[in-house]
Design an enzyme around this catalytic site. Structure first.
Site, PDB file in Angstrom:
ATOM      1  N   GLU A   1       0.821  -1.227   0.000  1.00 34.57           N
ATOM      2  CA  GLU A   1       0.000   0.000   0.000  1.00 34.57           C
ATOM      3  C   GLU A   1       0.848   1.267   0.000  1.00 34.57           C
ATOM      4  O   GLU A   1       0.305   2.373   0.091  1.00 34.57           O
ATOM      5  CB  GLU A   1      -0.930   0.013   1.222  1.00 34.57           C
ATOM      6  CG  GLU A   1      -1.903  -1.158   1.293  1.00 34.57           C
ATOM      7  CD  GLU A   1      -2.791  -1.232   0.060  1.00 34.57           C
ATOM      8  OE1 GLU A   1      -3.269  -0.174  -0.385  1.00 34.57           O
ATOM      9  OE2 GLU A   1      -2.972  -2.352  -0.456  1.00 34.57           O
TER      10      GLU A   1
ATOM     11  N   ASP B   1      14.192  -1.837   4.096  1.00 40.30           N
ATOM     12  CA  ASP B   1      15.545  -1.272   4.087  1.00 40.30           C
ATOM     13  C   ASP B   1      15.864  -0.621   2.740  1.00 40.30           C
ATOM     14  O   ASP B   1      16.570   0.387   2.677  1.00 40.30           O
ATOM     15  CB  ASP B   1      16.584  -2.350   4.406  1.00 40.30           C
ATOM     16  CG  ASP B   1      16.433  -2.866   5.832  1.00 40.30           C
ATOM     17  OD1 ASP B   1      15.921  -2.113   6.683  1.00 40.30           O
ATOM     18  OD2 ASP B   1      16.820  -4.018   6.087  1.00 40.30           O
TER      19      ASP B   1
END
Ligand SMILES: Nc1ncnc2c1ncn2[C@@H]1O[C@H](COP(=O)(O)OP(=O)(O)OP(=O)(O)O)[C@@H](O)[C@H]1O
Ligand SMILES: *[C@@H]1O[C@H](CO)[C@@H](O)[C@H](O)[C@H]1NC(C)=O
Length: 267
Positions: free
Chosen positions: A184, A214
């Site tokens: 999302e 990351d």
């Protein structure tokens, strides 16, 4: 080039724009059909060693986008540690402040500092009673849904929930709060624009989402350091795009794209 007689320049001080303080971990990955029971030995069909650790992952992604980076961490004084340092060098990351120790390498949080000014803090893994100074010292505080739940005690299952949790974190003193939402995209708000904004991302066929967070944080550090004039929303759209590329290939660092493989419009 320094003229002869001039002291040699410390290039790290001159040009490093993204400094990552965080963990370097060697991932030992065994592919098996199921988990062994306690004490049981089972057959695996594949084994590989990967380079991981949240701090190093973020640093590698920023470096592959073209950032001059330095990794501040400790690895073991052993072959894994030696290999890890070689991996950082292969990614053009400065290892001037990468140390080796006989103690096990540990790392629970990563902080990205853009020389003196901007601090990007990723509270991973999160603890409920995080030192309050981490909020007041963070220019940008970026976490995922489950970390936001741990830090706020709220349930975060939607972009609307994330907006509410982000507001709680903002009130603790961060300048900008970003909560990543997997497929999302992310939600952002800031002291100057405290109304939560949802930044959706591309629909892609996800192969392996490990390390997407990351990749996102590393990309964001790159934009904060090299494109400070972009709007925050623009930086987040681009970081979403880069992290979405990373979920379309297997592995963590092995799935992180290089600048040359990305659309020119991102740079
Ligand atoms: N399925 C997906 N499709 C497109 N983009 C994705 C997908 N999953 C993750 N991303 C991108 O990666 C970013 C970070 O994802 P996520 O919120 O899952 O972080 P994370 O939980 O820290 O990731 P992980 O722990 O798996 O490394 C998202 O904001 C989005 O930009
Ligand atoms: C958020 O990140 C943590 C690592 O700190 C990870 O364990 C957790 O699975 C992630 N949550 C989501 C929703 O991806």
């Amino acid at each position: 080039m320094a003229a002869s007689g001039e002291p040699r320049r410390q290039w790290q001080e001159e040009v490093v724009a993204v400094v990552v303080v965080g963990s370097c971990m060697t991932d030992l990955v065994s592919l098996t059909s199921r988990l062994p029971k306690t004490g049981e030995t089972i057959h695996g069909h594949k084994f590989f060693i990967g380079f991981g650790g949240k701090g190093a992952n973020q640093c590698v992604q920023a470096a592959r986008l073209g950032a001059m980076t330095s990794m501040v961490c400790k690895v073991g004084k052993d072959s894994f540690g030696n290999d890890y340092i070689e991996n950082l060098k292969q990614n053009d990351i400065s290892t001037e402040f990468t140390y080796q120790t006989k103690d096990a390498a540990t790392g629970t949080a990563s902080i990205i500092v853009n020389n003196e000014v901007k601090t990007l803090f990723n509270p991973a893994p999160a603890i409920a009673d995080l030192d309050p100074r981490f909020y007041t010292l963070s220019d940008v505080f970026c976490c995922n849904e489950s970390e936001a739940e741990i830090l706020t005690g709220l349930t975060v299952g939607s972009a609307a929930d994330a907006g509410e949790a982000a507001l709680v974190l903002l009130k603790r003193g961060c300048q900008v709060v970003i909560i990543t939402l997997g497929a999302e995209g992310c939600v952002v708000l800031s002291q100057t624009e405290p109304e939560p904004k949802h930044i959706p991302t591309e629909k892609v066929k996800a192969v392996d989402t490990t390390g997407a967070g990351d990749s996102f944080v590393g990309a964001l550090a790159f934009y904060l350091a090299y494109y400070p004039d972009l709007s925050l929303e623009d930086m987040l759209k681009r970081s979403n795009f880069i992290a979405a590329v990373s979920v379309q290939a297997a592995g963590t660092q092995s799935s992180y794209p290089y600048k040359k493989d990305l659309p020119l419009t991102l740079f």
